[in-house]
Design an enzyme around this catalytic site. Structure first.
Site, short mmCIF file in Angstrom:
data_model
loop_
_atom_site.label_atom_id
_atom_site.label_comp_id
_atom_site.label_asym_id
_atom_site.label_seq_id
_atom_site.Cartn_x
_atom_site.Cartn_y
_atom_site.Cartn_z
N ARG B 298 10.06 10.68 -92.37
CA ARG B 298 10.10 10.52 -90.90
C ARG B 298 10.27 11.86 -90.20
O ARG B 298 9.66 12.09 -89.15
CB ARG B 298 11.22 9.54 -90.52
N TYR B 442 2.87 5.28 -87.76
CA TYR B 442 3.18 5.25 -89.20
C TYR B 442 4.58 5.77 -89.51
O TYR B 442 5.22 6.36 -88.67
CB TYR B 442 2.08 5.86 -90.05
N GLU B 443 5.03 5.48 -90.70
CA GLU B 443 6.42 5.75 -91.09
C GLU B 443 7.41 5.09 -90.14
O GLU B 443 8.48 5.62 -89.87
CB GLU B 443 6.70 7.26 -91.19
N GLY B 444 7.06 3.90 -89.69
CA GLY B 444 7.92 3.18 -88.75
C GLY B 444 7.52 3.46 -87.32
O GLY B 444 7.59 4.60 -86.87
N GLN B 449 12.00 2.84 -85.04
CA GLN B 449 12.94 3.97 -84.91
C GLN B 449 14.07 3.61 -83.95
O GLN B 449 15.23 3.93 -84.18
CB GLN B 449 12.23 5.23 -84.39
#
Lengths: 591, 591
Positions: B298, B442-444, B449
């Protein structure tokens, strides 16, 4: 493929419940026939054309794009565009708001705006071809001689030809005073035009038999700068006195641009190599003539923001209903399914309500502005006409600047609802983001709109339109002061416009002391004005929804949307107030 | 082509003046050699690689994209990508922060972050190949057996192979508990994996001899949901005990995605058809194992926001210097030229300063977070390690969520500076907008978040990292309370963090009463936190610029940037405060 269903109920609510358009329109000169029944029928037909013909070509048109053939200097539009244009022409849409004497249907401008929303939602790239034609028609209607109107305007109204507006040159964008294209008299009453124009939407294509370019250029004796610009008609094919097509004129597309989006719209470099042209309007008054069409053009771009946001909203709402992912924070809502739909997550609803609020408010705003066009043109009372014109002039930079900017937020949130799937071309959301990115740029960037609002509409014109608008909002607040269900809106609105007025006066004084303060404040002043304006229209929507004929769920929805906006979007004015008060000292010179 | 010059001076200022990285790093276990001289030299080399090798491939890679051959199920990357990867590997960059025992250089994580910024600015699409490898390496470093590390990790560190992370499935995105890929024991200690993964960055390509997939899947007896997920190593080519490549494994790319941007990065659908895999870590603990890498992943995506914004800023600033259009509001600044440069317009400077403030603050934030990684791993004092870990965990959702979101604003403003020219592919600005659009997904997603910040870091972990961070800002404000030149920053910062603390407590109570309130407040809480965090780092920058060795123009620039931010950006916290206080009642159910 992305969904699109013409939002006729929402349009009708805005037109007839919020804005009382039937009453307004039927009171106007020649407006007796503009009843709700007629207007409803027009919307219905436009919706069908958009849903059935235009919308299905939106993604294929983007994927295929336009193709330029260098040898013939011609452009092929995407598959289906030509047939769609034929259907559009045959439906009489090309002349919807044009006078009957040119073959038009003489419908009110507000119907042009409402149907343009539908066409632009269906296919923004395609819709630019008729939109540019409309601009050229208005220019010829206002400034052309009778002969010019007969030769060049009528075939466009009939949907046989199209038109363009040729303004920009490589060195002359926002600053048209820098343009260089020359027009030399040919000694026979016509002119020879030489120069290069860029970013010419619909400059060359295969939809129509002929293209009528309206071109800004300089006469040999013209003064420098923006006072030395004249407007010319330059047809692709010269036109004989009987209206038949003659020889090819020396104007041609030198290339088409590769753009982020709007791939279906041919954006051309146009080369004028001694092209034959005909002066339209007065010499050296071309810029002023072009600007008489600016209100309509800018409003139409604001509508593009609405149109893209509407379709993106429809799709993201549908996705949020269908996509199962995660569980509601307070426990599973659909325990029999593998997961709950996205819609159970409050943050997803925030993204959807942001879109809905901006879309609904924007729709009322642009239709309200379009109604002012009709009132300005055809009210029986002179004072009413003048007031409408002043209101319109004031609202245009807001309808263009703010609606296009907030449309960026809407399409961004719509894509975001899809998560990673939003980034995939086949899901169609990323096209909305790419297509939307042009609308804060063309027909005057947001910076230009901001300067127009604060510099021209507030300062130069002494805020005359602003005062009408403030008075209208004040009256609304007074009328509804005791209405319990509108309390959450009327209070903040009344407070907001009080501050709006004070800030405006303070700014005027500060700018008088230092003109640079105009540039330092204009952007945040535009947003401040825009958020209040949209809030006003949502509050009007909530008030209109109280009418007895409105079904309870719709009434609740309008109230909820306004509540969301006033609680979560309108407070942004506080940030803009701080920024616009910060002054030019906080924008130091940059090396 | 767009410009790119590695911003080494800005990186050095952030690292050594703002964050005092040399002092911090040389005090750590094994950090004696991590002197400024060494780190400077590393930055310089990384800058060269980015400027000379990666940056020139950015636009060509976007135009060409990756090509998938169905017959062989292989992917060809754009021209030059392979050679660039070779140069990267030969420079030892693949193992920059990996332990020496695997062939790495054991440099601090903060150097990984700083060099990653440079590579990502140069070519974000290309940089995803090594980035995914880095993630796979960390997973194997933490969870792999010695044999697994020797066989699969070392060749990646040496730059001969690459790695992937295979998480997402069509029905399982943010909600990984829904994943279905099965892993059946083959009776010989290995497993057969069957299932489909989507959105697998670098899943198949031609840059390296082998690809090591780290795959989340379910064992036959696994409990449902997220507690039944295990992690497996699945190599593209099986690997013999001596490290040589054996037969092709039954994992292959079924397609590559057509995406809005990042065209140079191959995003694959990966089919596992009984592919041989090896359990890594404990059965059913795969999700937890994957999450141990999440901080790094992240943070790296946050750095992508910084990297894109930096390059967009460089280009828009350059354009604003060179493009002549219009005149300064207070009269021509360059009367001998046909027009003034855009930079004379305060509103253009606003767009540039917005970018500059966000870029500089983001850089300090991500480097600060990376430093916490180093402190957590190698501080001599246990308490110091723990505190750094807690601070890091708190800051990750801000560094990912807020930096990626504000990067959208930066690239949008950068394009806007170009006017209509920003929309043209050849000018390169629209690619930044397209490439940037993935990083909030992406990556959350940003929503993830926000929920991580408020739900996990504040509520579940009782705000332990938050309290460290508040205490640090309080100490900063106290230290500089009497500093006249920082007055405009310290006051608002102190007021802001007081409110931040109060809001946090109020929210905690409200969420206890109704868990849905978490989802209703999280997004605006994230932004509120982010704007204050960035403000803190800009204030620290202005304070650091007072050091005697800092040249006067740089000192002034740092002060000006902070002044701009505090006057014009930070006030957005008031809007977010109102929104986060509005509660879930303002986010009604939608049909």
């Amino acid at each position: 493929m992305t969904l699109y269903k013409a939002p006729l109920d929402d349009q009708r609510f805005a037109l007839f419940d919020v804005l009382d358009a039937e009453t307004v329109l039927t009171r106007l000169e020649g407006g007796e026939g503009h009843t709700r029944d007629l207007l409803d029928a027009v919307l219905e037909e436009a919706g069908k054309l958009s849903e059935q013909v235009l919308a299905p070509l939106n993604e294929s048109g983007d994927a295929e794009g336009c193709h330029y053939d260098k040898a013939s200097a011609t452009v092929t539009t995407p598959k289906g565009f030509k047939e769609a244009f034929k259907a559009f022409a045959e439906g009489g849409w090309a002349g919807l708001t044009m006078p009957e004497k040119f073959g038009g249907q003489a419908l009110p401008a507000v119907m042009g705006t409402a149907t343009t929303e539908l066409f632009q939602s269906g296919n923004l790239a395609w819709s630019l071809y008729p939109l540019l034609s409309e601009g050229a028609c208005h220019a010829m209607e206002l400034h052309g001689s009778e002969e010019q109107q007969h030769l060049y305007l009528k075939p466009i109204v009939e949907g046989r030809w199209t038109g363009t507006m040729c303004l920009t040159e490589p060195q002359a964008g926002s600053d048209l005073g820098l343009l260089k294209t020359r027009a030399e008299p040919d000694g026979q009453g016509a002119y020879r035009l030489t120069g290069t124009k860029i970013f010419i939407s619909a400059g060359e294509h295969d939809l129509a038999e002929n293209i009528v370019h309206l071109v800004l250029a300089r006469l040999p004796d013209a003064p420098p700068g923006s006072r030395g610009i004249s407007m010319f008609i330059v047809p692709k094919f010269k036109v004989r006195a009987d209206g038949s097509l003659g020889e090819r004129n020396r104007v041609s597309a030198g290339a088409i641009e590769h753009k982020m989006g709007l791939h279906g719209c041919s954006t051309c470099v146009m080369n004028f190599d001694g092209a034959e042209g005909y002066l339209i309007g007065q010499p050296n008054k071309g810029l002023a003539a072009m600007f008489t069409m600016m209100n309509a053009a800018r409003l139409a771009v604001g509508v593009q923001g609405l149109a893209l946001a509407e379709r993106a909203l429809q799709n993201s709402l549908n996705y949020a209903r269908e996509r199962l992912q995660g569980r509601a924070l307070s426990g599973p809502r659909y325990p029999d399914k593998p997961a709950d739909p996205l819609l159970v997550h409050p943050d997803v609803r925030r993204m959807l309500l942001t879109q809905r609020a901006i879309v609904e408010a924007s729709r009322s705003l642009v239709l309200y502005a379009a109604l002012q066009t009709d009132i300005e043109a055809r009210a029986k009372d002179t004072a009413e006409r003048q007031k409408a014109g002043e209101l319109l002039a004031f609202l245009i930079p807001i309808a263009k600047g703010v609606v296009t900017e907030l449309a960026q937020e809407c399409v961004k949130e719509a894509l975001q609802v899809y998560g990673g799937h939003g980034y995939i071309v086949e899901n169609g959301m990323e096209q909305f983001v790419r297509d939307a990115r042009i609308i804060t740029l063309y027909e005057g960037t947001t910076g230009i709109q901001a300067a127009d609002l604060l510099g021209r509409k507030i300062l130069q014109l002494k805020g005359v339109g602003f005062r009408h608008f403030l008075a209208e909002i004040e009256a609304f607040c007074k009328t509804h002061a005791a209405d319990e269900s509108l309390r959450g809106f009327v209070g903040p609105l009344a407070a907001g416009i009080k501050t709006w007025g004070e800030l405006t006066l303070q700014l005027a004084q500060r700018i008088q002391a230092n003109p640079e303060e105009l540039g330092a404040a204009a952007n945040d002043y535009l947003y401040y004005s825009g958020y209040l304006t949209l809030g006003y229209f949502l509050a009007r929507g909530a008030a209109a929804a109280q009418k007895s004929h409105v079904p309870a769920p719709l009434r609740q929805a309008k109230h909820d949307t306004a509540m969301f906006y006033f609680a979560r979007i309108l407070p942004r004015i506080h940030a803009h107030k701080a920024a616009l008060e910060a002054g030019v000292a906080t924008l130091p010179e940059l090396a």
